[in-house]
Scaffold this motif. Sequence first.
Motif, PDB file in Angstrom:
ATOM      1  N   LYS A 155      29.906  45.416  31.765  1.00  0.00           N
ATOM      2  CA  LYS A 155      29.847  45.875  30.609  1.00  0.00           C
ATOM      3  C   LYS A 155      29.626  47.320  29.558  1.00  0.00           C
ATOM      4  CE  LYS A 155      29.597  42.012  28.202  1.00  0.00           C
ATOM      5  NZ  LYS A 155      28.921  40.668  27.013  1.00  0.00           N
ATOM      6  N   ARG A 192      40.896  49.825  46.951  1.00  0.00           N
ATOM      7  CA  ARG A 192      40.798  48.365  45.703  1.00  0.00           C
ATOM      8  C   ARG A 192      39.848  47.573  46.467  1.00  0.00           C
ATOM      9  NH1 ARG A 192      43.148  43.675  45.293  1.00  0.00           N
ATOM     10  NH2 ARG A 192      42.190  42.216  43.693  1.00  0.00           N
ATOM     11  N   CYS A 250      35.025  41.134  37.862  1.00  0.00           N
ATOM     12  CA  CYS A 250      34.890  39.793  37.180  1.00  0.00           C
ATOM     13  C   CYS A 250      34.975  38.557  38.448  1.00  0.00           C
ATOM     14  CB  CYS A 250      35.296  39.452  35.813  1.00  0.00           C
ATOM     15  SG  CYS A 250      34.742  37.018  35.458  1.00  0.00           S
ATOM     16  N   GLU A 251      35.819  38.800  39.028  1.00  0.00           N
ATOM     17  CA  GLU A 251      35.940  38.130  40.495  1.00  0.00           C
ATOM     18  C   GLU A 251      34.721  38.079  41.894  1.00  0.00           C
ATOM     19  OE1 GLU A 251      37.018  34.878  40.379  1.00  0.00           O
ATOM     20  OE2 GLU A 251      38.137  35.519  39.043  1.00  0.00           O
ATOM     21  N   THR A 266      41.123  46.427  39.592  1.00  0.00           N
ATOM     22  CA  THR A 266      40.439  45.894  37.762  1.00  0.00           C
ATOM     23  C   THR A 266      38.593  45.226  37.580  1.00  0.00           C
ATOM     24  OG1 THR A 266      41.328  42.912  38.214  1.00  0.00           O
ATOM     25  CG2 THR A 266      42.919  45.566  38.284  1.00  0.00           C
ATOM     26  N   ARG A 267      39.069  44.959  36.351  1.00  0.00           N
ATOM     27  CA  ARG A 267      38.088  44.274  35.011  1.00  0.00           C
ATOM     28  C   ARG A 267      38.309  42.611  36.236  1.00  0.00           C
ATOM     29  NH1 ARG A 267      36.734  47.668  29.710  1.00  0.00           N
ATOM     30  NH2 ARG A 267      37.926  49.018  30.630  1.00  0.00           N
ATOM     31  N   GLU A 268      39.348  42.646  36.248  1.00  0.00           N
ATOM     32  CA  GLU A 268      39.185  40.823  36.714  1.00  0.00           C
ATOM     33  C   GLU A 268      38.772  40.690  38.022  1.00  0.00           C
ATOM     34  OE1 GLU A 268      42.574  37.408  36.828  1.00  0.00           O
ATOM     35  OE2 GLU A 268      43.101  39.104  36.509  1.00  0.00           O
ATOM     36  N   ASP A 269      39.349  41.581  38.908  1.00  0.00           N
ATOM     37  CA  ASP A 269      38.627  41.432  40.010  1.00  0.00           C
ATOM     38  C   ASP A 269      37.501  42.233  39.826  1.00  0.00           C
ATOM     39  OD1 ASP A 269      41.313  42.375  41.324  1.00  0.00           O
ATOM     40  OD2 ASP A 269      40.889  44.517  40.990  1.00  0.00           O
ATOM     41  N   ILE A 314      35.839  46.034  45.236  1.00  0.00           N
ATOM     42  CA  ILE A 314      35.397  45.253  45.138  1.00  0.00           C
ATOM     43  C   ILE A 314      34.122  44.772  45.943  1.00  0.00           C
ATOM     44  CG2 ILE A 314      36.148  42.623  44.958  1.00  0.00           C
ATOM     45  CD1 ILE A 314      39.421  43.375  44.639  1.00  0.00           C
ATOM     46  N   THR A 319      36.545  52.215  39.568  1.00  0.00           N
ATOM     47  CA  THR A 319      37.977  51.504  39.746  1.00  0.00           C
ATOM     48  C   THR A 319      38.664  51.714  39.176  1.00  0.00           C
ATOM     49  OG1 THR A 319      36.572  50.416  37.358  1.00  0.00           O
ATOM     50  CG2 THR A 319      36.072  49.449  39.901  1.00  0.00           C
TER      51      THR A 319
END
Length: 133
Positions: free
Chosen positions: A121, A61, A98-99, A93-96, A65, A87
């Motif tokens: 996206k 993970r 994004c960050e 995650t999608r949040e990962d 990232i 992923t």
Amino acid sequence: MNETASSERYLQGMATRRAVLGDAHVDRAAAAATEFDRPFQELITEAAWGHVWSRPALSKRERSIVTIALLAALGQDDEVAMHVRATANTGATREDVCEALLHVAIYAGVPAANHAIKIAKQTFAQMDAEKAA
């Protein structure tokens, strides 16, 4: 298969590469390999996947990232899409994602992050469509 392709590091790399990218992707890459690019495929399997991605200090993970951020910063569009798709196998995650891309915006530039966000996206939308089908 040459000596590299049967080394312990190569075999570990192939296992890690398959775990991250999936059998279908790795099988397509292997099937498309020619005499010209086979040494490159062996190199990335052994060095990137067998050495770096197989190290225990970071999880898949975390490596996912970091890899997405680096590829976005470098403008490597196809590789960004491939690793966003991965992923699903790495636990990022999608949040990962994004960050990571917010970091890219600050440290590598808004245009690089903006373009990578567009790619992410699109890739996530494709993944969602494939799941729904």
